[in-house]
Enzyme design. Structure first.
Site, mmCIF file in Angstrom:
data_model
loop_
_atom_site.group_PDB
_atom_site.id
_atom_site.type_symbol
_atom_site.label_atom_id
_atom_site.label_comp_id
_atom_site.label_asym_id
_atom_site.label_seq_id
_atom_site.Cartn_x
_atom_site.Cartn_y
_atom_site.Cartn_z
ATOM 1 N N CYS A 69 1.027 -1.228 -0.105
ATOM 2 C CA CYS A 69 0.008 -0.016 -0.102
ATOM 3 C C CYS A 69 0.827 1.239 0.046
ATOM 4 O O CYS A 69 1.539 1.509 -0.977
ATOM 5 C CB CYS A 69 -1.000 0.044 1.006
ATOM 6 S SG CYS A 69 -2.548 0.999 0.954
ATOM 7 N N HIS A 166 -4.055 -5.693 0.853
ATOM 8 C CA HIS A 166 -3.655 -6.064 2.166
ATOM 9 C C HIS A 166 -4.217 -7.330 2.258
ATOM 10 O O HIS A 166 -5.347 -7.979 1.923
ATOM 11 C CB HIS A 166 -4.506 -4.908 3.074
ATOM 12 C CG HIS A 166 -3.829 -3.721 3.043
ATOM 13 N ND1 HIS A 166 -2.857 -3.276 3.962
ATOM 14 C CD2 HIS A 166 -4.251 -2.352 2.656
ATOM 15 C CE1 HIS A 166 -2.466 -1.981 3.745
ATOM 16 N NE2 HIS A 166 -3.502 -1.452 3.046
#
Length: 221
Positions: A69, A166
């Protein structure tokens, strides 16, 4: 940090969180830059600790790097924030290991994702939660692709990877194959979902043995 929980439970894998004032370890097989809610300020902090110099040494020694991310965004060439969402309007230089650029935008990407990894030949489940769009030559559909869209990038050397997904290490097959890429001796030893269920069952049993459940239910009636 829950992205790293499955790695912490794997036999033969040591996960170390590096505190401020401590250099990145020189003997690591993999350095992970995790997610952040303040990408640009955390990138500045990363540099203030001298970790960018440590990371350069790690890469020279042939070490692998994974950005998740915001960590993925930091590994690119630039991060632009034209609307001043995280900082003063403008463009900041990234760490430069991936030939990609990120532009911050007010709209947050939030989605459950079912993806496929050609590189590791397996499905991956996870979620996106980030602002910013990343583009560039190093985008790779081999690592993680969903909805005909690449969610990852890889350097030409293959040492550096970044991914927006994630929870990718929750998947036993992906995690095992990823770790085997770092060490061919690694064998799957963990069923992560079952480990979580066993832990929750153990917690429930302990609570049941120590609490007056019937009495609590009467209080709530």
């Amino acid at each position: 940090f829950v992205d790293l929980d499955p790695l912490k439970l794997e036999d033969g894998v040591s996960v170390e969180f590096i505190s401020p004032g401590t250099p990145l370890p020189g003997n690591a097989d993999l350095i992970i830059l995790p997610g952040s809610k303040a990408t640009l300020s955390d990138l500045a902090f990363f540099r203030s600790q001298g970790w960018d110099i440590d990371l350069a040494g790690h890469v020279r020694r042939g070490g692998h790097v994974l950005g998740i991310c915001a960590g993925y965004q930091m590994l690119g060439k630039t991060i632009s924030d034209p609307a001043g969402i995280e900082s003063v309007k403008g463009e900041r230089e990234g760490l430069g290991y991936l030939d990609v650029t990120t532009t911050m935008s007010p709209e947050k990407q939030v989605a459950q994702v079912e993806a496929y990894s050609k590189m590791f030949e397996c499905d991956i489940s996870g979620y996106e939660i980030h602002i910013g769009e990343t583009i560039g030559p190093d985008l790779s559909s081999d690592i993680c692709e969903a909805r005909s869209k690449s969610l990852a990038a890889r350097s030409r050397s293959g040492q550096i990877m970044g991914v927006y997904l994630h929870g990718l290490f929750d998947d036993d097959v992906f995690r095992t194959r990823f770790l085997k890429r770092l060490s061919t001796r690694h064998k799957q030893s963990l069923e992560y979902d079952q480990k979580i269920e066993d832990t929750l069952d153990s917690l429930a049993d302990e609570l049941e043995s120590r609490l007056d459940i019937d009495g609590l239910l009467k209080l709530s009636a």
